[in-house]
Each structure stands twice: as structure tokens, then as C-alpha cells.
Scaffold this motif. Structure first.
Motif, PDB file in Angstrom:
ATOM      1  N   ILE A 296      -7.580   5.951  -3.444  1.00 33.92           N
ATOM      2  CA  ILE A 296      -6.665   7.082  -2.830  1.00 33.92           C
ATOM      3  C   ILE A 296      -6.622   8.372  -3.622  1.00 33.92           C
ATOM      4  O   ILE A 296      -6.463   8.125  -4.883  1.00 33.92           O
ATOM      5  CB  ILE A 296      -5.142   6.595  -2.641  1.00 33.92           C
TER       6      ILE A 296
ATOM      7  N   GLN B  98      -2.800  -5.062   1.824  1.00 32.93           N
ATOM      8  CA  GLN B  98      -3.236  -3.823   2.632  1.00 32.93           C
ATOM      9  C   GLN B  98      -1.838  -3.431   3.333  1.00 32.93           C
ATOM     10  O   GLN B  98      -2.178  -2.018   3.729  1.00 32.93           O
ATOM     11  CB  GLN B  98      -4.289  -4.447   3.908  1.00 32.93           C
TER      12      GLN B  98
ATOM     13  N   GLU C 146       0.282   4.718  -2.208  1.00 29.36           N
ATOM     14  CA  GLU C 146       0.144   5.852  -1.724  1.00 29.36           C
ATOM     15  C   GLU C 146       1.303   7.166  -2.126  1.00 29.36           C
ATOM     16  O   GLU C 146       0.844   8.123  -2.435  1.00 29.36           O
ATOM     17  CB  GLU C 146       0.285   5.881  -0.339  1.00 29.36           C
TER      18      GLU C 146
ATOM     19  N   GLN D 191      -6.743  -6.223  -0.553  1.00 30.03           N
ATOM     20  CA  GLN D 191      -7.767  -5.267  -0.691  1.00 30.03           C
ATOM     21  C   GLN D 191      -7.001  -4.404  -1.721  1.00 30.03           C
ATOM     22  O   GLN D 191      -5.957  -3.681  -1.957  1.00 30.03           O
ATOM     23  CB  GLN D 191      -7.646  -4.253   0.435  1.00 30.03           C
TER      24      GLN D 191
ATOM     25  N   THR E  64      -6.316  -1.547  -4.080  1.00 24.31           N
ATOM     26  CA  THR E  64      -6.118  -0.235  -3.829  1.00 24.31           C
ATOM     27  C   THR E  64      -5.698   0.684  -4.985  1.00 24.31           C
ATOM     28  O   THR E  64      -4.706   0.030  -5.723  1.00 24.31           O
ATOM     29  CB  THR E  64      -5.101   0.044  -2.737  1.00 24.31           C
TER      30      THR E  64
ATOM     31  N   ASN F 105      -4.509   4.382  -6.989  1.00 24.62           N
ATOM     32  CA  ASN F 105      -4.431   5.654  -6.685  1.00 24.62           C
ATOM     33  C   ASN F 105      -4.989   6.486  -7.646  1.00 24.62           C
ATOM     34  O   ASN F 105      -4.559   6.179  -8.916  1.00 24.62           O
ATOM     35  CB  ASN F 105      -2.809   5.912  -6.756  1.00 24.62           C
TER      36      ASN F 105
ATOM     37  N   ARG G 234       0.670  -1.274   0.037  1.00 24.51           N
ATOM     38  CA  ARG G 234       0.066   0.049   0.184  1.00 24.51           C
ATOM     39  C   ARG G 234       0.716   1.328  -0.060  1.00 24.51           C
ATOM     40  O   ARG G 234       0.609   2.244  -0.553  1.00 24.51           O
ATOM     41  CB  ARG G 234      -0.935   0.101   1.363  1.00 24.51           C
TER      42      ARG G 234
ATOM     43  N   ALA H  76     -12.879  -1.250  -4.960  1.00 22.02           N
ATOM     44  CA  ALA H  76     -11.323  -0.831  -4.683  1.00 22.02           C
ATOM     45  C   ALA H  76     -11.535   0.131  -3.414  1.00 22.02           C
ATOM     46  O   ALA H  76     -12.304   1.010  -3.381  1.00 22.02           O
ATOM     47  CB  ALA H  76     -10.456  -0.233  -5.897  1.00 22.02           C
ATOM     48  N   GLU H  77     -10.469   0.425  -2.769  1.00 23.65           N
ATOM     49  CA  GLU H  77     -10.109   1.708  -1.690  1.00 23.65           C
ATOM     50  C   GLU H  77      -9.539   2.618  -2.526  1.00 23.65           C
ATOM     51  O   GLU H  77      -8.375   2.324  -3.430  1.00 23.65           O
ATOM     52  CB  GLU H  77      -9.306   1.206  -0.743  1.00 23.65           C
TER      53      GLU H  77
END
Length: 777
Positions: free
Chosen positions: A316, A253, A244, A290, A292, A294, A240, A313-314
Motif C-alpha cells: 500500500i 485480507q 491502510e 495476505q 500487507t 504500508n 487491512r 506482500a501487497e
């Protein structure tokens, strides 16, 4: 066996020395080592004295030979009881040595089949060998990346040292790529980032970046920047933190699952110390994934995940369209006051109304008219006039008219002044409304973002519960009904998330409209806390006036008394009443006051020609006249009487409207103050409820995992937690909105007062309480 359960019963815990082999130098080695040591001590300190001597922790040189030498050294060191391999190369070396002389934990096996790792009934089956495998990581990651981006030609950038040490990885990578229908090229990375970037083949559509343990953080940033510059979507196999920092997609994660892996290594170590054979310990490592993404990077490289992917998705940097910068509440209100179109139109009404005053004054100033005339009559008529009407004439004239007294004109000046005050107060009222709408919409955007996040977290929770239900089904604790129920719940959660996202976007559009900005522009709204200085006039001091029911009632009386003078709606009506009263007085005066006008005229007859000219020339062709006229209408059919009667009724109507408005304003102020008090107090209770619901959900989830409660109880707990979180989020913004509504009802906003005005407000508040015998320090 080295360690037996009865050893635990000894008075002094036995000392255990752990040797560690690390593949090669890396800036985060110490961090990972300390994480491992902390987990081991947490689990074993009550039973064993586990030591990690510095001279037993060996860092190799990223080569197979160097790692093998370090492993050999620890295997032959009688002072080392257990060996832990922190690296893929060291793990691969150990699993191929056959039976081992001492317990070994090799936690980084990338692919069992590819690396030809021994396996027997879910464990190693090799004396003293315990390992952990990531056998599904690469296929899952590559497939997920393909689903997100949809490429056909992929470049995989991998660690030179790992590929050199485990060369069969190349074949495995190509095998996985072929299974999902893509072409893959492999670029080896040692430490030269620009060289690696230059090695990306032409036609590459996406880049999969395997963990680059040999790179420093600044070199990873350089790699990320290079991929973005080339507009290449990227996948981080590390974790992750790299997403980020700018990688586009990731699946783990945490960074390479280091925290969970450290815990797993510690658990294996504890099991070995308690007497379990290393070769009997299960090797599978269940990864928690998870997706993720961007979204800022997605925008920069021009690759947009589908709505379905984004729901899973999460995200960012969720404002994936280019942000126009940060926007504070103060800036939003300032922009609305300056640029809102409705407010600008309202201001034009005020400036246009100001002209009516000048026009009213204009009728009282001298009126000068210039005229010119040329006239021709037929010859017969000219001759018959006997010299009084020549056939062709021309003249010019100037006329001055001055009203000496006219009650209607004089009254109109005063009336227009009052009407202008009314227009100004109407504009002020509109301005207050726009400020209120802007602040409320600003809070609604923030609220919508939090509610969207709550829905997303709820979706994640449902996914986790689905995985839990699938585990329970696999061990026979429950049937497939629970799995189907969670799949249904996930579909519902996705629908709710879509609606939450739409609510946020709609709120942003409304805010942009109020600020007269492009409706689809994105801004980073700064959170507004309850302690925001701009919202309050000395919050702590004001609270002292409201901390009990009696003081709060006096405070409400003060706000009503202080605010009525400032309410624009009331002041607008007051201006209209005064204008109507002046109109009524003027109508009454018309019964006995005349209109007096002075008029002067100069006419110059400068041209005469043709038939009908006088026999002798006229010496003076200029006519001058002056007249003062007074007029008084004796009878107009009863119109003046009717006008007076009508004006009286209209004045009475406005007076009643004013009284009704005063009553309504007082009612609004008092109820909004009650609302503010209630919503402010509810924040603490809502937060307490959310915390309790969250704790209850944790207990019920744990009980469900153990089979102690049914899926219905877990669903109820999850829904209760969801509702409590929503109520908690709403409570803060409900208070802020109530606070803005209260100030709008007061007729002014506290944050718009300058320091002097704030001081005077506090002085009036203190004086109001003092007059009632209450002094607040």
C-alpha cells in the motif's frame, strides 16, 4: 433436538429466535451485527424465519462478570432458541459452561490449548456447543511480523478487558515470543491512547497492536500517529483497514475476517437448524491471509522490508520513497518544454543563429577605423631623406569605409534570415519530439504500473492455487506433483514480478530525465482517461467524420492537406531551399555586377623630431583623401562557373529532399491514422477478451478444486487470463501512444491549440467535407 430436517418441509417456515451477546460497546457493533444478520437471512430465508429481536441482543460492559450475566440471561430466556457470542470474552465464557441447554455458537476462540477449550475429533464434543477457533492467528502473525521487521524487543498492545477476562493469554503471548527468540512486553490499552503510548518500554523496536475494539476510529488514528512519531514499526492484528490508515504491517485480507466469519457463523447456524448437532460441527476456521505492508509508513519509521518480503506482500502506497507530489500529463509536458536540457540547448542554437543576421547586416553599415602610429628610423637614413623622412614621427588617422553595392553582402542578409527560419523550425521539430517522448514515457509509466499490478495479482493467484493443490493432496484428490508444479509457477511469477517492477522504475527514470528532475524522484502520476478533454478537439464531433470508411478516407485527406503546411521538417527544408536559391541568384549576378566601395581617410602628422626634419616647417600636417572604387573580377580560373553549377545541384538536391519528405510525411500521417483507428477499436475487444478469460479461469479453478480438471488445464486458463489482462492494459496505452505519434506526424498537438485555434480547425474540417458534398451536423 430443537430443529429437525422434516421441519423444513412445513408449509410455513418455522420461526427461530436468535439471541446475541456482545462483549462491550464499540462503534462498529451495528455494522458487524448487520453483516451477520444479512448472511443468516441469505442462507436460511427459504427454509426458516430467523429473527434477531432487539431485546435479545445484549451488549455487556467489557467485563467478565458483565458478559457472564448477559450469557446467563439468554440461556435462561425461553424465548431464545440459539445464542451467538460476538466477542472473545463471551465465547470464552460459553465454552467453559459444559453441556448447554440450547444451541450456542462461540466463534471467537483465540487459542484452544491456552483457553483449555474442550475438543473431540475436530469438534467440541460438548452438548449444544459449536465454536470456531483462531488457534494459529497469533503465532503466525507474530512470526510474520518478525520476518518483515527483524526486531528483538517487541511490545504487544492488547485490550485491557480481554486480558483481564482471559488472563492466561499473557503466558501464551510470552510463550510464542520465546519460541521465535524475542523479548515481549505487554501494554494494556483501555481508552487512554496517550497513556498507552507512554507505557511503551524504552528499547522497544516494534509494536504488535492486537484488536482494540474499545477504541473509536479517531482514537485508533491517534494511536497510529503516535507509533509513527516514535518511529516504531507496527503490526495490526485487526485487519487491512488499519494498515491502510497507517499501521505498517497486517496479515488478514479483511477486518478481523468479519465477512468470512459472518458467513461461517451463518453456515453453522444453518447446519444446526437443519438438524446437525452443534457438538459435531468442525471448529477449525481456515484463515485467508495476505501479507500487507504500508510502504508510506515504512518510509516514515525508517524500516525497509527486504525485496523477498515485498514480492510476497501487497504493498500500500507503493511509492515508498517520499513522493514529490502528483504529476499530470499536462504538467509533465509543460515541465519538459520548460526544463528539458536538449530543448534548452536547441534554443541556444536559435538565439545564437539570430546573431548571424545582425552580423550580415553589419557588413552593409559604415566601418570606421581609428589608427595611431609612432615611427623611428636611424639617423643616417633621416639625414639622407632631405627633410622627407624625419628620424622620429607620430601620426593618427581615421578611415571610413562604406559598401555602396556588394551583391554577396546583400544576399547574405536574406540567406541568414532564411537559415534562421530553418533553425527555428528545427527547434520546433525538437520541441515536438520532446513532447512526444514525454507523453509516451508518461503513458509507459502508467502502463508499467498496471502490468506490475497484473503480475502481482497473478502471483497471488498462483499462491491461492498452491493452497488449493495442498488441500487436494491432503484429501487424496491429487499427488504432490501438483504442489511442486505450483511452487515452480510461483517462482516464475516472482521473477516476472521483479522484471515488471524494474520496467516501472526504468520508465520513471526516463520520465524524470526528460523533465530534468532528479532521476530517482517519485511522483504520483494521474491516470489519463480516453475522454481526457486535453487530448481531443471535440471528440464527439470528430467521430462523426470518421464513423464509416468513406468519411474516414476524406478525413485522412483533410489531415494530410491541413498538416503539410504546419510540419516543421518541411518548413525547415523550404527555408533552406529559399536560402540556397538566393545564394544561386547572387552567384549568377556576380558575373555582371561590380562591387562598389567608398572610402575616406584623414591622417594627422602631429609630431616630427630628430634628424631629417624639413628646413621650413610644414603649415598643413593633415592629409585628407576620399575614393570611390568599383571592382569587377574578369577571370577567376572558372571558379564562378563551378560555383553556379554546384549551387544548382545543391538546390536540386534540397528540392528532391523536400518532395521526398512530403511523401514521407503523408505516408506517416496516413499510417498513423490507421494505427489510431485500429488501436482504438481494439480496446473494446481486449477488454471483452480479458473478461471472458477471467470468467473461464473462475470456472476452471472451481473445477480443479472439485477434481474435474487437471493442473495443466488450470495453468493454461491462468496464463490465458494473464495474457488477456496484459493485452487489455496495453490496448489503452497503445492507443494513447498511437494518438500522440499521429499528432507528431501532423506537426502539432491538439491539446496545445487554444480555443480560437480549435474552432478554426473544426471550421476547416467542415469546409473540407462540404467541398466534397458532405455536411455533418
Amino acid at each position: 433436538m430443537l430443529f429437525m430436517p422434516e421441519a423444513v418441509l412445513a408449509a410455513d417456515p418455522p420461526t427461530v429466535t436468535v439471541g446475541v451477546v456482545i462483549d462491550g460497546p464499540w462503534k462498529r457493533n451495528n455494522e458487524i451485527f448487520e453483516l451477520l444478520r444479512s448472511e443468516v437471512h441469505t442462507l436460511t430465508d427459504d427454509e426458516f424465519a430467523v429473527r434477531f429481536p432487539a431485546d435479545k441482543s445484549l451488549t455487556a460492559d467489557w467485563t467478565r462478570d458483565g458478559v457472564s450475566a448477559a450469557v446467563e440471561r439468554l440461556l435462561n430466556d425461553p424465548g431464545v432458541d440459539i445464542i451467538i457470542a460476538l466477542g472473545a470474552i463471551a465465547s470464552d465464557d460459553l465454552v467453559h459452561r459444559g453441556p448447554l441447554p440450547k444451541p450456542v455458537i462461540a466463534p471467537y476462540i483465540l487459542d484452544i490449548e491456552l483457553q483449555n477449550v474442550p475438543r473431540q475429533d475436530g469438534s467440541s464434543g460438548v452438548t449444544n456447543l459449536s465454536y470456531v477457533t483462531f488457534s494459529t492467528r497469533l503465532p503466525t502473525s507474530m512470526t510474520t511480523f518478525h520476518e518483515v521487521v527483524g526486531f528483538h524487543k517487541l511490545t504487544l498492545m492488547t485490550n485491557t478487558y480481554v486480558i483481564t477476562a482471559i488472563p492466561q493469554l499473557k503466558d501464551r503471548i510470552r510463550q510464542i515470543a520465546g519460541s521465535i527468540g524475542i523479548d515481549v512486553s505487554i501494554v494494556l490499552v483501555d481508552g487512554a491512547v496517550q497513556e498507552a503510548l507512554a507505557g511503551i518500554p524504552r528499547g522497544t523496536e516494534a509494536v504488535f497492536v492486537a484488536p482494540q475494539f474499545q477504541l473509536a476510529p479517531e482514537e485508533v488514528d491517534e494511536l497510529i500517529a503516535g507509533l509513527i512519531e516514535r518511529r516504531l514499526p507496527s503490526f495490526s492484528g485487526f485487519g487491512r483497514s488499519e494498515v491502510e490508515r497507517g499501521m505498517m504491517v497486517g496479515l488478514t485480507q479483511t477486518d478481523f475476517d468479519f465477512p468470512r466469519m459472518a458467513r461461517r457463523i451463518a453456515l453453522n447456524l444453518q447446519r444446526i437448524l437443519l438438524g446437525e448437532k452443534p457438538e459435531d460441527i468442525p471448529v477449525a476456521f481456515e484463515e485467508v491471509t495476505q501479507l500487507t505492508i504500508n510502504m508510506e509508513t515504512a518510509r516514515k519509521v525508517g524500516t525497509w522490508p527486504s525485496w523477498d518480503i515485498m514480492q510476497k506482500a501487497e504493498l500500500i502506497g507503493e511509492n515508498y520513497f517520499e513522493s514529490k507530489g502528483e504529476l499530470t500529463l499536462e504538467e509533465a509536458i509543460s515541465d519538459a518544454v520548460e526544463k528539458n536540457l536538449s530543448l534548452m540547448a536547441g534554443y541556444k542554437s536559435v538565439t545564437a543563429g539570430a546573431v548571424d543576421i545582425r552580423r550580415a547586416w553589419a557588413t552593409l553599415f559604415p566601418q570606421v577605423t581609428l589608427a595611431g602610429q609612432w615611427r623611428k628610423i636611424d639617423e643616417d637614413r633621416a639625414k639622407a631623406s632631405l627633410g622627407t623622412a624625419p628620424e622620429r614621427t607620430a601620426n593618427s588617422s581615421a578611415t571610413l569605409t562604406q559598401i555602396l553595392f556588394n551583391e554577396e553582402a546583400l544576399a547574405n542578409v536574406g540567406i541568414q534570415k532564411r537559415l534562421q527560419i530553418s533553425r527555428e523550425e528545427e527547434f520546433r521539430q525538437l520541441k515536438l519530439d520532446i513532447i512526444q517522448a514525454t507523453a509516451i514515457t508518461y503513458f509507459n509509466v502508467l502502463r508499467a504500473k498496471i502490468l506490475e499490478r497484473i503480475q502481482f495479482d497473478n502471483l497471488k493467484l498462483s499462491k491461492a492455487n498452491l493452497e488449493l493443490a495442498e488441500k487436494r493432496e491432503s484429501v487424496g484428490q491429487s499427488g504432490s506433483a501438483d504442489v511442486y508444479r505450483w511452487e515452480s509457477q510461483i517462482a516464475t511469477n516472482r521473477r516476472d514480478l521483479l522484471q515488471a517492477q524494474a520496467d516501472r522504475h526504468n520508465a520513471e527514470i526516463v520520465l524524470n530525465g526528460l523533465l530534468h528532475r532528479p532521476l530517482e524522484d517519485n511522483y504520483q502520476l494521474r491516470e489519463t482517461s480516453l475522454d481526457e478533454p486535453m487530448l481531443w478537439i471535440d471528440r464527439d464531433r470528430v467521430i462523426q467524420y470518421t464513423d464509416n470508411p468513406w468519411s474516414f478516407r476524406i478525413f485522412r485527406d483533410f489531415i494530410v492537406t491541413d498538416s503539410l503546411e504546419n510540419t516543421p521538417g518541411l518548413r525547415q527544408l523550404e527555408a533552406l531551399i529559399k536560402a540556397k536559391d538566393r545564394q544561386l541568384r547572387s552567384a549568377k549576378r556576380d558575373f555582371w555586377l561590380p562591387d562598389i566601395t567608398f572610402q575616406a581617410n584623414v591622417t594627422d602628422n602631429f609630431y616630427e623630431d630628430g634628424a631629417g626634419q624639413p628646413a621650413a616647417p610644414v603649415k598643413n600636417d593633415r592629409d585628407v583623401s576620399a575614393v570611390v572604387q568599383a571592382s569587377y573580377p574578369l577571370f577567376e580560373g572558372g571558379d564562378r562557373v563551378a560555383e553556379v553549377k554546384q549551387l544548382k545541384e545543391e538546390l536540386a538536391q534540397l528540392t528532391l529532399q523536400r518532395d521526398a519528405l512530403m511523401e514521407s510525411i503523408e505516408q506517416d500521417i496516413r499510417t498513423s491514422l490507421r494505427d489510431v483507428g485500429a488501436s482504438h477499436g481494439s480496446i473494446r475487444h481486449a477488454r471483452k477478451s480479458a473478461a471472458a478469460a477471467g470468467q473461464n479461469l473462475e470456472l476452471i479453478t472451481d473445477a480443479y478444486a472439485r477434481g474435474s480438471v487437471s493442473i495443466i488445464e488450470l495453468l493454461d486458463a491462468q496464463n490465458a487470463s494473464l495474457v488477456a489482462d496484459q493485452v487489455s492494459a496495453n490496448a489503452v496505452y497503445d492507443f494513447m501512444i498511437d494518438f500522440m505519434v499521429m499528432q507528431r506526424n501532423m506537426g502539432y498537438y491538439m491539446f496545445m491549440l487554444n480555443e480560437e485555434e480549435r474552432r478554426e480547425w473544426l471550421e476547416r474540417l467542415a469546409a473540407f467535407f462540404s467541398d466534397r458534398g458532405i455536411t455533418v451536423e
